[in-house]
Design a protein around this motif. Structure first.
Motif, PDB file in Angstrom:
ATOM      1  N   LEU A 183       0.822  -1.203   0.000  1.00  0.00           N
ATOM      2  CA  LEU A 183       0.000   0.000   0.000  1.00  0.00           C
ATOM      3  C   LEU A 183       0.859   1.257   0.000  1.00  0.00           C
ATOM      4  O   LEU A 183       0.644   2.176  -0.814  1.00  0.00           O
ATOM      5  CB  LEU A 183      -0.939  -0.007   1.203  1.00  0.00           C
ATOM      6  N   THR A 184       1.840   1.321   0.895  1.00  0.00           N
ATOM      7  CA  THR A 184       2.678   2.518   0.957  1.00  0.00           C
ATOM      8  C   THR A 184       3.548   2.643  -0.295  1.00  0.00           C
ATOM      9  O   THR A 184       3.852   3.762  -0.739  1.00  0.00           O
ATOM     10  CB  THR A 184       3.570   2.523   2.212  1.00  0.00           C
ATOM     11  N   PHE A 185       3.936   1.504  -0.889  1.00  0.00           N
ATOM     12  CA  PHE A 185       4.686   1.556  -2.146  1.00  0.00           C
ATOM     13  C   PHE A 185       3.811   2.173  -3.244  1.00  0.00           C
ATOM     14  O   PHE A 185       4.268   3.035  -4.016  1.00  0.00           O
ATOM     15  CB  PHE A 185       5.127   0.158  -2.565  1.00  0.00           C
ATOM     16  N   GLY A 186       2.550   1.757  -3.305  1.00  0.00           N
ATOM     17  CA  GLY A 186       1.625   2.318  -4.290  1.00  0.00           C
ATOM     18  C   GLY A 186       1.402   3.803  -4.077  1.00  0.00           C
ATOM     19  O   GLY A 186       1.340   4.580  -5.038  1.00  0.00           O
ATOM     20  N   ILE A 187       1.273   4.215  -2.809  1.00  0.00           N
ATOM     21  CA  ILE A 187       1.098   5.642  -2.493  1.00  0.00           C
ATOM     22  C   ILE A 187       2.299   6.446  -2.977  1.00  0.00           C
ATOM     23  O   ILE A 187       2.157   7.521  -3.572  1.00  0.00           O
ATOM     24  CB  ILE A 187       0.891   5.840  -0.979  1.00  0.00           C
ATOM     25  N   ALA A 188       3.502   5.909  -2.736  1.00  0.00           N
ATOM     26  CA  ALA A 188       4.721   6.607  -3.160  1.00  0.00           C
ATOM     27  C   ALA A 188       4.789   6.739  -4.679  1.00  0.00           C
ATOM     28  O   ALA A 188       5.154   7.806  -5.207  1.00  0.00           O
ATOM     29  CB  ALA A 188       5.947   5.865  -2.633  1.00  0.00           C
ATOM     30  N   ILE A 189       4.436   5.678  -5.397  1.00  0.00           N
ATOM     31  CA  ILE A 189       4.462   5.718  -6.859  1.00  0.00           C
ATOM     32  C   ILE A 189       3.464   6.739  -7.393  1.00  0.00           C
ATOM     33  O   ILE A 189       3.774   7.526  -8.307  1.00  0.00           O
ATOM     34  CB  ILE A 189       4.158   4.321  -7.447  1.00  0.00           C
ATOM     35  N   LEU A 190       2.271   6.752  -6.840  1.00  0.00           N
ATOM     36  CA  LEU A 190       1.260   7.721  -7.268  1.00  0.00           C
ATOM     37  C   LEU A 190       1.685   9.147  -6.931  1.00  0.00           C
ATOM     38  O   LEU A 190       1.485  10.073  -7.727  1.00  0.00           O
ATOM     39  CB  LEU A 190      -0.088   7.406  -6.618  1.00  0.00           C
ATOM     40  N   GLY A 191       2.291   9.323  -5.741  1.00  0.00           N
ATOM     41  CA  GLY A 191       2.776  10.647  -5.355  1.00  0.00           C
ATOM     42  C   GLY A 191       3.832  11.154  -6.314  1.00  0.00           C
ATOM     43  O   GLY A 191       3.819  12.324  -6.730  1.00  0.00           O
ATOM     44  N   LEU A 192       4.751  10.279  -6.680  1.00  0.00           N
ATOM     45  CA  LEU A 192       5.795  10.642  -7.642  1.00  0.00           C
ATOM     46  C   LEU A 192       5.187  10.981  -8.999  1.00  0.00           C
ATOM     47  O   LEU A 192       5.598  11.957  -9.649  1.00  0.00           O
ATOM     48  CB  LEU A 192       6.788   9.493  -7.792  1.00  0.00           C
ATOM     49  N   SER A 193       4.201  10.208  -9.430  1.00  0.00           N
ATOM     50  CA  SER A 193       3.546  10.459 -10.717  1.00  0.00           C
ATOM     51  C   SER A 193       2.884  11.831 -10.737  1.00  0.00           C
ATOM     52  O   SER A 193       2.977  12.572 -11.729  1.00  0.00           O
ATOM     53  CB  SER A 193       2.500   9.376 -10.992  1.00  0.00           C
ATOM     54  N   GLY A 194       2.211  12.181  -9.629  1.00  0.00           N
ATOM     55  CA  GLY A 194       1.581  13.494  -9.542  1.00  0.00           C
ATOM     56  C   GLY A 194       2.594  14.616  -9.567  1.00  0.00           C
ATOM     57  O   GLY A 194       2.401  15.650 -10.234  1.00  0.00           O
ATOM     58  N   ASP A 195       3.702  14.417  -8.871  1.00  0.00           N
ATOM     59  CA  ASP A 195       4.761  15.413  -8.817  1.00  0.00           C
ATOM     60  C   ASP A 195       5.381  15.620 -10.193  1.00  0.00           C
ATOM     61  O   ASP A 195       5.585  16.756 -10.642  1.00  0.00           O
ATOM     62  CB  ASP A 195       5.829  14.964  -7.818  1.00  0.00           C
ATOM     63  N   LEU A 196       5.687  14.524 -10.892  1.00  0.00           N
ATOM     64  CA  LEU A 196       6.297  14.625 -12.219  1.00  0.00           C
ATOM     65  C   LEU A 196       5.329  15.249 -13.229  1.00  0.00           C
ATOM     66  O   LEU A 196       5.752  16.034 -14.100  1.00  0.00           O
ATOM     67  CB  LEU A 196       6.735  13.244 -12.706  1.00  0.00           C
ATOM     68  N   SER A 197       4.049  14.930 -13.115  1.00  0.00           N
ATOM     69  CA  SER A 197       3.055  15.518 -14.017  1.00  0.00           C
ATOM     70  C   SER A 197       2.981  17.034 -13.825  1.00  0.00           C
ATOM     71  O   SER A 197       2.938  17.799 -14.797  1.00  0.00           O
ATOM     72  CB  SER A 197       1.672  14.901 -13.767  1.00  0.00           C
ATOM     73  N   ALA A 198       2.972  17.461 -12.563  1.00  0.00           N
ATOM     74  CA  ALA A 198       2.926  18.884 -12.267  1.00  0.00           C
ATOM     75  C   ALA A 198       4.215  19.578 -12.719  1.00  0.00           C
ATOM     76  O   ALA A 198       4.184  20.709 -13.218  1.00  0.00           O
ATOM     77  CB  ALA A 198       2.703  19.103 -10.766  1.00  0.00           C
ATOM     78  N   SER A 199       5.350  18.899 -12.554  1.00  0.00           N
ATOM     79  CA  SER A 199       6.626  19.465 -12.995  1.00  0.00           C
ATOM     80  C   SER A 199       6.672  19.603 -14.515  1.00  0.00           C
ATOM     81  O   SER A 199       7.187  20.589 -15.044  1.00  0.00           O
ATOM     82  CB  SER A 199       7.792  18.578 -12.520  1.00  0.00           C
TER      83      SER A 199
END
Length: 247
Positions: A183-199
Motif C-alpha cells: 500500500l505505501t509503495f503504491g502511495i509513493a508511486i502515485l505521489g511521484l507520478s503526480g509530482d512529475l506531471s505537475a513538474s
C-alpha cells in the motif's frame, strides 16, 4: 479524533518540534538573513503538515472542505499556467484538473479518517525524504528534462522511509504491518507520478512555481500536487471497484 490515530498525530508534533530544535542548532552559523528564511520556511511547512494532519484525523466534511479550498487555489493556478497554451490544450488540462480535483474532494466522504491520515502522511514522508536523500546522496538523474533535481537515490530513500512510516502506522492501529508495504509503495508511486506531471506542466509553461500563494513554498500545486493525484487515484479506483482501502 480516532483515539488510535492520535499517537500518530502526537508523533508528528514531537517530530517537528525536535526537527525545529535541530534546525535551530544547525543553522546558528549561517548569516541572519538566510537563517530567517530557512526558519520561516521550516515552520510554515510544519504548520501545513500539522494542520492538514489534524484535519485528516477528523475526516468527513472537515477534510473535504480543506480539499475544496485547496482545489480553488489549484484551479486558479492551472488557469494562470495554461493561459498561453493552445485553446485545445487549455481545455483538456482544465477539464482533467477539474475531474481530478472533484475526485480529490470526494475523498473525505469515501475514506475513513485512518485512511486519510495514512495517505496524507505517506505522501508527505515520501516528498520530504526523497528530497533529503536526493540532496545528500543523489547522483543518478531520474527525469532531467522534467524535474532536474529528482534522482533515483532520492526515490529509493523516499520509498524506504515511506515503508517505515507505513509499518509504524499499521502497528499503531493494530493491523498486520506486512500489509502496509504494498500500500505505501503504491502511495509513493502515485505521489511521484503526480509530482512529475505537475513538474512537466511547469516546464511546458516555463515557470518555476505555480504561484506565490504559499510564500517560501510556491503555489498550492507546488505543495499539494502529489496528494491531489494520489487521493484522486484511490477514489477513482474505489469508484470503479478495482481497489478500495478499508480500515
Amino acid at each position: 479524533m480516532d483515539k488510535e490515530v492520535f499517537p500518530v498525530f502526537l508523533f508528528i508534533l514531537v517530530g517537528f518540534s525536535l526537527g525545529g530544535l535541530w534546525f535551530f542548532i544547525s543553522g546558528r552559523k549561517k548569516n541572519p538573513e538566510e537563517r530567517k528564511k530557512r526558519t520561516a520556511k521550516y515552520w510554515s511547512y510544519a504548520g501545513i503538515v500539522v494542520g492538514a494532519t489534524f484535519l485528516s484525523t477528523l475526516g468527513g466534511i472537515y477534510w473535504s472542505l480543506f480539499c475544496f479550498l485547496v482545489s480553488i487555489g489549484a484551479i486558479y493556478e492551472l488557469k494562470r499556467t495554461v493561459r498561453d497554451f493552445s485553446v485545445g490544450l487549455q481545455i483538456a488540462i482544465i477539464l482533467f484538473g477539474i475531474l481530478t480535483l472533484g475526485l480529490f474532494c470526494k475523498s473525505g466522504f469515501l475514506f475513513s479518517n485512518r485512511v486519510l491520515v495514512l495517505i496524507y502522511l505517506s505522501v508527505a514522508v515520501f516528498d520530504a525524504f526523497s528530497q533529503l536523500t536526493g540532496q545528500s546522496l543523489g547522483k543518478t538523474k531520474m527525469a532531467p528534462q522534467i524535474s532536474p533535481n529528482k534522482t533515483w537515490e532520492g526515490f529509493a530513500g523516499g520509498i524506504l522511509f515511506t515503508a517505515l512510516f507505513g509499518i509504524f502506522f499499521f502497528w499503531v492501529i493494530g493491523k498486520n504491518v506486512i500489509e502496509s508495504l504494498p500500500l505505501t509503495f503504491g502511495i509513493a508511486i502515485l505521489g511521484l507520478s503526480g509530482d512529475l506531471s505537475a513538474s512537466w506542466l511547469k516546464r511546458k509553461a516555463k515557470i518555476k512555481d505555480y504561484s506565490n500563494l504559499l510564500p517560501g513554498h510556491g503555489g498550492i500545486l507546488d505543495r499539494f500536487d502529489s496528494l491531489i493525484f494520489t487521493l484522486a487515484s484511490f477514489v477513482l479506483l474505489s469508484e470503479l471497484k478495482v481497489y478500495s482501502i478499508r480500515f
